[in-house]
Design an enzyme around this catalytic site. Structure first.
Site, PDB file in Angstrom:
ATOM      1  N   PRO A 112     -17.860  18.719 -32.156  1.00 57.74           N
ATOM      2  CA  PRO A 112     -16.767  17.813 -31.791  1.00 57.74           C
ATOM      3  C   PRO A 112     -15.478  18.607 -31.593  1.00 57.74           C
ATOM      4  CG  PRO A 112     -17.345  17.561 -34.114  1.00 57.74           C
ATOM      5  CD  PRO A 112     -18.329  18.524 -33.519  1.00 57.74           C
ATOM      6  N   TYR A 113     -14.505  17.983 -30.963  1.00 54.61           N
ATOM      7  CA  TYR A 113     -13.243  18.630 -30.608  1.00 54.61           C
ATOM      8  C   TYR A 113     -12.624  19.381 -31.789  1.00 54.61           C
ATOM      9  CZ  TYR A 113      -8.495  19.013 -28.720  1.00 54.61           C
ATOM     10  OH  TYR A 113      -7.291  19.476 -28.283  1.00 54.61           O
ATOM     11  N   TYR A 114     -12.374  18.681 -32.891  1.00 55.01           N
ATOM     12  CA  TYR A 114     -11.740  19.344 -34.025  1.00 55.01           C
ATOM     13  C   TYR A 114     -12.728  20.212 -34.806  1.00 55.01           C
ATOM     14  CZ  TYR A 114      -7.395  16.909 -33.207  1.00 55.01           C
ATOM     15  OH  TYR A 114      -6.228  16.470 -32.647  1.00 55.01           O
TER      16      TYR A 114
END
Length: 140
Positions: free
Chosen positions: A101-103
């Site tokens: 995921p992005y983070y």
């Protein structure tokens, strides 16, 4: 259509291999197709064609905000900047880049950076992950 062109371009880049060659006299020419293949870095996703994705509203999770704040604190302390973080994310490679995921990418490169700089050891990081995991499981 754009996805097929992108996949074809990636296939060409993957098949490129260094080989012994003589010095090229300038100016030399190569085809536009080969130039595009040489320029494309598989894990540098900026400006590459993609298929349309629906925009979905998502509630931010606590760990995502913590990852963001950790990276921002590293920047505030002068350890790195946003461009260094983005470059490190791209350097994760296609599988990890698109598999997280992005983070998740943010916190992964932050952890790698802290270890590479000698600010923490892998054992310290592992112990902290275990501590946080136990704390989260106890709160459930």
């Amino acid at each position: 259509m754009a996805r097929m062109r992108y996949d074809a371009l990636l296939a060409k880049v993957r098949n490129l291999a260094p080989e012994e060659r003589g010095t090229l006299d300038s100016p030399y020419t190569i085809s536009n197709e080969l130039y595009a293949a040489l320029r494309a870095v598989p894990h540098d996703v900026g400006g590459q064609p993609d298929t349309p994705q629906p925009y979905l509203e998502k509630q931010e999770e606590d760990w995502e905000m913590n990852a963001y704040l950790t990276c921002e604190c590293l920047a505030w302390r002068g350890e790195w900047n946003a461009e260094m973080r983005r470059r490190a994310e791209n350097d994760l490679g296609v599988t990890q880049y698109f598999g997280m995921p992005y983070y998740g990418r943010w916190i992964t490169v932050a952890a790698r950076y802290l270890i590479d700089q000698g600010l923490i050891t892998p054992d310290e990081l592992s112990a902290k992950v275990d501590e946080v995991r136990a704390r989260l499981e106890a709160s459930r």
